[in-house]
Design an enzyme around this catalytic site. Structure first.
Site, mmCIF file in Angstrom:
data_model
loop_
_atom_site.group_PDB
_atom_site.id
_atom_site.type_symbol
_atom_site.label_atom_id
_atom_site.label_comp_id
_atom_site.label_asym_id
_atom_site.label_seq_id
_atom_site.Cartn_x
_atom_site.Cartn_y
_atom_site.Cartn_z
ATOM 1 N N ASP A 129 29.174 44.984 42.454
ATOM 2 C CA ASP A 129 28.130 44.228 41.788
ATOM 3 C C ASP A 129 27.811 42.939 42.514
ATOM 4 O OD1 ASP A 129 30.521 43.018 41.317
ATOM 5 O OD2 ASP A 129 30.110 42.510 39.245
ATOM 6 N N ASP B 144 30.292 42.419 47.787
ATOM 7 C CA ASP B 144 30.401 43.870 47.975
ATOM 8 C C ASP B 144 29.340 44.400 48.935
ATOM 9 O OD1 ASP B 144 32.459 44.004 46.037
ATOM 10 O OD2 ASP B 144 30.948 43.927 44.469
ATOM 11 N N ASP C 299 35.020 48.158 43.146
ATOM 12 C CA ASP C 299 35.542 46.824 42.929
ATOM 13 C C ASP C 299 36.017 46.766 41.486
ATOM 14 O OD1 ASP C 299 33.125 46.670 41.586
ATOM 15 O OD2 ASP C 299 32.855 44.558 42.045
HETATM 16 N N1 LIG Z 1 33.117 30.663 40.643
HETATM 17 C C1 LIG Z 1 34.325 30.654 41.167
HETATM 18 N N2 LIG Z 1 34.853 29.520 41.604
HETATM 19 C C2 LIG Z 1 36.070 29.505 42.152
HETATM 20 N N3 LIG Z 1 36.840 30.575 42.291
HETATM 21 C C3 LIG Z 1 36.371 31.743 41.874
HETATM 22 C C4 LIG Z 1 35.094 31.846 41.293
HETATM 23 N N4 LIG Z 1 34.887 33.138 40.976
HETATM 24 C C5 LIG Z 1 35.963 33.799 41.362
HETATM 25 N N5 LIG Z 1 36.873 32.976 41.896
HETATM 26 C C6 LIG Z 1 38.172 33.331 42.453
HETATM 27 O O1 LIG Z 1 37.966 34.307 43.451
HETATM 28 C C7 LIG Z 1 38.593 35.522 43.093
HETATM 29 C C8 LIG Z 1 37.675 36.720 43.184
HETATM 30 O O2 LIG Z 1 36.941 36.694 44.317
HETATM 31 P P1 LIG Z 1 35.794 37.725 44.654
HETATM 32 O O3 LIG Z 1 34.491 37.174 44.265
HETATM 33 O O4 LIG Z 1 36.009 38.090 46.064
HETATM 34 O O5 LIG Z 1 36.054 38.995 43.783
HETATM 35 P P2 LIG Z 1 35.247 39.551 42.539
HETATM 36 O O6 LIG Z 1 33.942 40.086 42.939
HETATM 37 O O7 LIG Z 1 35.178 38.541 41.476
HETATM 38 O O8 LIG Z 1 36.184 40.696 42.156
HETATM 39 P P3 LIG Z 1 35.911 42.208 42.427
HETATM 40 O O9 LIG Z 1 35.971 42.372 43.879
HETATM 41 O O10 LIG Z 1 36.953 42.909 41.683
HETATM 42 O O11 LIG Z 1 34.553 42.453 41.837
HETATM 43 C C9 LIG Z 1 39.006 35.393 41.671
HETATM 44 O O12 LIG Z 1 40.257 35.969 41.484
HETATM 45 C C10 LIG Z 1 39.049 33.924 41.396
HETATM 46 O O13 LIG Z 1 40.361 33.458 41.571
HETATM 47 CA CA LIG Z 2 32.584 42.266 41.576
#
Ligand SMILES: Nc1ncnc2c1ncn2[C@@H]1O[C@H](COP(=O)(O)OP(=O)(O)OP(=O)(O)O)[C@@H](O)[C@H]1O
Ligand SMILES: [Ca+2]
Length: 933
Positions: A671, A675, A369
């Site tokens: 993390d 995931d 990720d």
């Molecule tokens: N607390 C939050 N509130 C609202 N939207 C959020 C929040 N955190 C992340 N996002 C939105 O969701 C998207 C990321 O979503 P997701 O959690 O699926 O991925 P991530 O775990 O943050 O990224 P990665 O998969 O690279 O680790 C971000 O691009 C953001 O636009």
């Molecule tokens: Ca992540």
């Protein structure tokens, strides 16, 4: 875990990839004596499925029991009034209104009636003298009295098993028991016919060998158990956020006390029994209540046979079996894995399942990720677009003035949105400092709110929170509904910019009015999102909507018709060293893919920076990927380098396809809670130790303690070294096996006596089994390992190269022994009664020295120089040294027990030379080319 995945990701099956990996070793092993002891640290697969079945029936039984007793209770309650609870005097004196037993009966039986009798949640809170806002008091004697009255949050630890338990277990070896019986008869018969002490030599010899084997086995088992205990401790280091004396602090779950107010966030594990005070979206899994210890199987006992005259042959036959069964393999596997595990711990990787190290060694593909693994996860808002104006807000000092020209109403709306619609919190910590809690994304946005001059507590107090829909990685948004002072309702939402913007129909213009979005503004906002994303910024859009009166917590939060407040761009720099690590992976034949929930342009920008996205590589979005047919996916997947806006299930689908249709060995790193399904599906899941949520760690096989991508490369390197070390060991052991068997078997058939006696064979067995495993299974890895291609799923464990080396050595050794047997007497000018004994001793000695030098040759399978780094490996040197030393003792001094006779210096020299010649022969054999598989 299983139920968590089921409820959240609809039937994602857990993988148990470690089962698969373990099964692989077992297949190679074939027959193993004492599987229980040998596989002690590598889970009993049969028992595992038995336990699962048992758990299910137990759960069912318990469920029935609970239902029945609930019904009975209801009946009783219906008849009799609830009996009054009286507080024990000691508890009362300490200032509490409830004792530990009563408390646990309320919690465990989920008895709402009882809870009500105690005044509900508030009642209990005051009875355990804590407060919802401030928690328990941290004064020393108060904590001590709390501990005394209610106890601590720890299970009684199982006592460490002593060394003698391992000795006892090692004695349970079937062959050893048979040999012990042989020794017993041999002693009885020997003393009866030849008298003491001469007649006892053979028997005592066998006894001594048995003791030696038992002692060495027990020591190595014992040392491993100590090591696993340390690892276990490390695994259990879980911390939680707790409020005590009004301050938030991090505590180990073991320090928790009754009365502590615990704050849980997404992905946290509930650390103890407890009462739910307030919050949203909680799921409870009490399955650990049903865990049962698995019973061990019992042993066959053996009763001796009294064919005394066959005793010697019998003993030899048994020892041939001992030699024939390569039971050193599981030992070597465990030793090597345990060694790697310990070393990896120093390199900041915690291995949760033994087999995981080896699996990582054969990985062909890594799906990583982005956030928190490739990037630092230290997020700051660096750009914002409010009322159509783009501002750079990198330095928080001038943020406030930057926005001063904007209408006050917009700023109020912005801080209302930021502070109410958050999964984070702003608290005062013990040192009196302001602290922002929550995921890095949340923290970055809260930080922006604060630097705009907002007051978190004041804004929160101004309105009432009616409903919270926490951030959901599949929808990529979160939302809240608040009630304004006048009684009206308003919903705020924030999330992935393009998704939120698509559900907006209005925006706040630079006068602070909500006006309909026209195509020009939409284009402008979309261009802004793209420009932020191209600078590798994570973008979020904030929006609000007025909600009709009478909204209640059970109503759904609106999805459409929002008014856009603004867009923020969050910077999350790439971790140092990632680019290099990705390059190392590439040269090691491991493909690295980025699978992220973030915007495609953000993902591409970061992927380029890390060297993951290359010329001609494919970047795809989750929603696009999802709709592809199986055939399209099959063609697409090898090309995918970046998958953006992926949902947890997209990550899972990609990993599953890579594993099944493409037969790759897939490592997944992550993390977040999002995931978890992919980590679970992977052959090997790697979770981040610092930033990782408990759910991610729980699904992973390895925990990267320093959250550093380069540690993943280290894990791969160790994995490969484990695999190769075990191959080296097997090559060594098979050679000894083949020769000892063929020699003893053929001469037993032809001459009726075997050149190697039972005691000698036991010694040889130990050289190739325990000692060989120690010497060869603990070689540290070198950088060369990362220049080969990975073994993958199809690799043969015993490669052609190994067969070539084995055959080469075996033929030489076989020739040596055959030649000594036939020509030995003339060669060494042996005459007289003693000549047979001397010849047999010579054969035994030559055979052992052949193994000693072969052990050195086995350090390398392909390279000629086998001495490189040999002196750095203390274990190897020690094993080799003690083998030689003990061989000298056996031949020169223990003749009576081992059927040997002291040799002259010349004879010793010849044996060593004959053994040594094996080395140039091994080197020459390595020159013959064979295919690698
Ligand atoms: N607390 C939050 N509130 C609202 N939207 C959020 C929040 N955190 C992340 N996002 C939105 O969701 C998207 C990321 O979503 P997701 O959690 O699926 O991925 P991530 O775990 O943050 O990224 P990665 O998969 O690279 O680790 C971000 O691009 C953001 O636009
Ligand atoms: Ca992540």
């Amino acid at each position: 875990m299983e139920s968590y995945l089921n409820e959240n990701f609809g039937g994602v099956k857990p993988k148990h990839s470690s089962d698969e990996a373990l099964g692989r070793w077992r297949k190679v092993v074939g027959v193993v004596k004492n599987p229980k002891r040998r596989f002690r640290f590598t889970a009993n697969l049969g028992k595992r499925s038995e336990a699962a079945a048992m758990k299910r029936t137990n759960q069912e039984k318990l469920r029935v029991a609970v239902l029945v007793s609930k019904a009975a209770l209801q009946f009783i309650h219906g008849l009799a009034p609830h009996s009054e609870y009286t507080v024990p005097a000691a508890v009362k004196a300490a200032g509490y209104g409830i004792c530990a037993e009563e408390l646990s009966s309320v919690v465990e039986s989920h008895d709402i009636k009882k809870l009500k009798a105690h005044g509900g949640t508030e009642g209990l809170i005051s009875k355990v003298s804590t407060s919802e806002s401030d928690g328990v008091s941290t004064s020393k004697d108060k904590l001590a009295s709390r501990q005394e009255i209610f106890g601590i949050n720890k299970f009684a630890e199982t006592e460490a098993r002593s060394f003698w338990v391992f000795v006892w277990e090692a004695l349970h070896d079937m062959t050893l028991m048979i040999l012990a019986a042989c020794a017993f008869f041999s002693l009885v018969v020997g003393i009866a016919t030849e008298g003491w002490p001469k007649g006892a030599h053979d028997g005592l010899g066998i006894v001594a060998s048995i003791l030696l084997v038992v002692f060495v086995t027990a020591t190595s088992d014992y040392r491993q158990s100590l090591q696993f205990k340390d690892l276990d401790k490390e695994k259990k280091k879980i911390t939680v956020q707790v409020t005590r004396s009004g301050y938030r602090q991090k505590l180990s779950i073991y320090e928790l006390l009754v009365g502590d107010i615990v704050h849980l966030s997404i992905g946290d594990q509930v650390p103890a029994d407890g009462l739910f005070v307030s919050g949203f979206s909680l799921l409870i899994n009490e399955s650990s209540l049903f865990r049962r210890k698995i019973m061990d199987g019992s042993y066959l006992s053996w009763s001796g046979d009294d064919a005394l005259e066959l005793l010697e042959f019998f003993a030899i036959a048994v020892t041939i079996v001992v030699v024939a069964v390569p039971e050193g393999l599981p030992l070597a596997v465990t030793l090597s894995l345990a060694f790697a595990m310990k070393k990896m711990m120093n390199d900041k990787a915690l291995v949760r399942h033994l087999a995981a190290c080896e699996t990582m060694g054969s990985a062909t593909s890594i799906c990583s990720d982005k956030t928190g693994t490739l990037t630092t996860n230290h997020m700051t808002v660096v750009k914002a677009c409010i009322c159509g104006k783009i501002k750079e807000v990198e330095k928080s000092s001038d943020t406030k003035s930057l926005f001063s020209e904007l209408p006050a109403s917009v700023m109020t709306m912005l801080s209302q949105s930021i502070f109410n619609n958050t999964g984070g919190d702003v608290v005062i910590n013990q040192d009196g400092k302001r602290e922002i809690l929550g995921t890095p994304t949340e923290a970055a946005i809260l930080e922006l709110g604060l630097s705009l001059g907002g007051d978190f507590q004041a804004v929160r107090k101004a309105t009432t929170l009616i409903k919270v829909e926490p951030f959901n990685s599949a929808k990529k948004r979160m939302g809240v509904v608040i009630q304004l002072p006048g009684g009206a309702f308003r919903a705020h939402c924030k999330g992935a910019s393009e998704i939120i913007l698509a559900s907006c129909s209005k925006y706040l213009n630079d006068q602070g009015n909500a006006v309909p979005l026209d195509t020009a503004t939409i284009a402008h906002l979309n261009a802004t999102i793209e420009s932020f994303a191209n600078e590798a910024l994570r973008t979020l859009c904030l929006a609000y909507i007025e909600v009709a009166d009478g909204f209640s917590a059970n109503d759904a939060i609106p999805e459409e018709g929002y008014t856009c407040i603004g867009i923020v761009g969050i910077k999350d720099p790439v971790r140092p060293g990632v680019k290099e690590s990705v390059a190392i992976c590439r040269s090691a034949g491991i493909t690295v893919r980025m699978v992220t929930g973030d915007n495609i342009n953000t993902a591409k920008a970061i992927a380029r920076e890390c060297g993951i996205l290359t010329e001609g590589g494919l970047a795809i979005e989750g929603p696009d990927f999802r709709t592809k047919s199986a055939e399209e996916m099959y063609k697409l997947i090898p090309k995918i380098q970046v998958m953006a806006r992926s949902s947890p299930l997209d990550k899972h689908t990609l990993v599953k396809n890579l594993r099944t249709t493409h037969e790759e060995v897939v490592a997944v790193t992550g993390d977040g809670t999002n995931d978890a399904p992919a980590l679970h599906e992977a052959d090997i899941g790697l979770a981040m130790g610092i930033a990782g949520t408990e759910v991610a760690k729980e699904s992973a096989d390895v925990i990267i303690l320093d959250d550093n991508f380069s540690t993943i490369v280290t894990v791969a390197k160790w994995g490969r070294s484990v695999y190769i070390n075990i191959q080296k060991f097997v090559q060594f052991q098979l050679t000894v096996n083949v020769v000892a068997l063929v020699v003893n078997f053929s001469s037993a058939c032809m001459t009726g006596s075997a050149p190697l006696t039972a005691v000698q064979l036991l010694w040889v067995n130990m050289i190739m089994d325990t000692l060989g495993a120690l010497a060869l299974a603990t070689e540290p890895p070198n950088d060369e390992l990362m220049k080969r291609t990975p073994v993958g799923r199809k690799g043969n464990f015993i490669s052609n190269i190994m067969w070539r080396n084995i055959m080469g050595q075996a033929i030489y050794q076989f020739f040596v022994i055959w030649y000594l047997q036939t020509e030995g007497k003339t060669l060494f000018e042996l005459k007289g009664d003693n000549s047979d004994l001397v010849l047999n001793t010579l054969i035994f000695n030559c055979f052992v020295f052949c193994q000693v030098f072969n052990e050195v040759s086995s350090r390398e399978m392909e390279r000629i120089n086998v001495f490189k780094g040999i002196l750095n490996n203390n274990v190897f040197v020690a094993v080799l040294g003690s083998t030689v030393l003990f061989q000298i003792i056996i031949v020169q001094f223990l003749g009576d027990f081992a059927n040997t006779t002291p040799l002259s210096l010349r004879e010793w020299f010849s044996c060593i030379v004959i053994g040594f010649i094996g080395m140039p022969i091994a080197a020459i054999v390595k020159l013959f080319p064979v295919g690698s598989q």
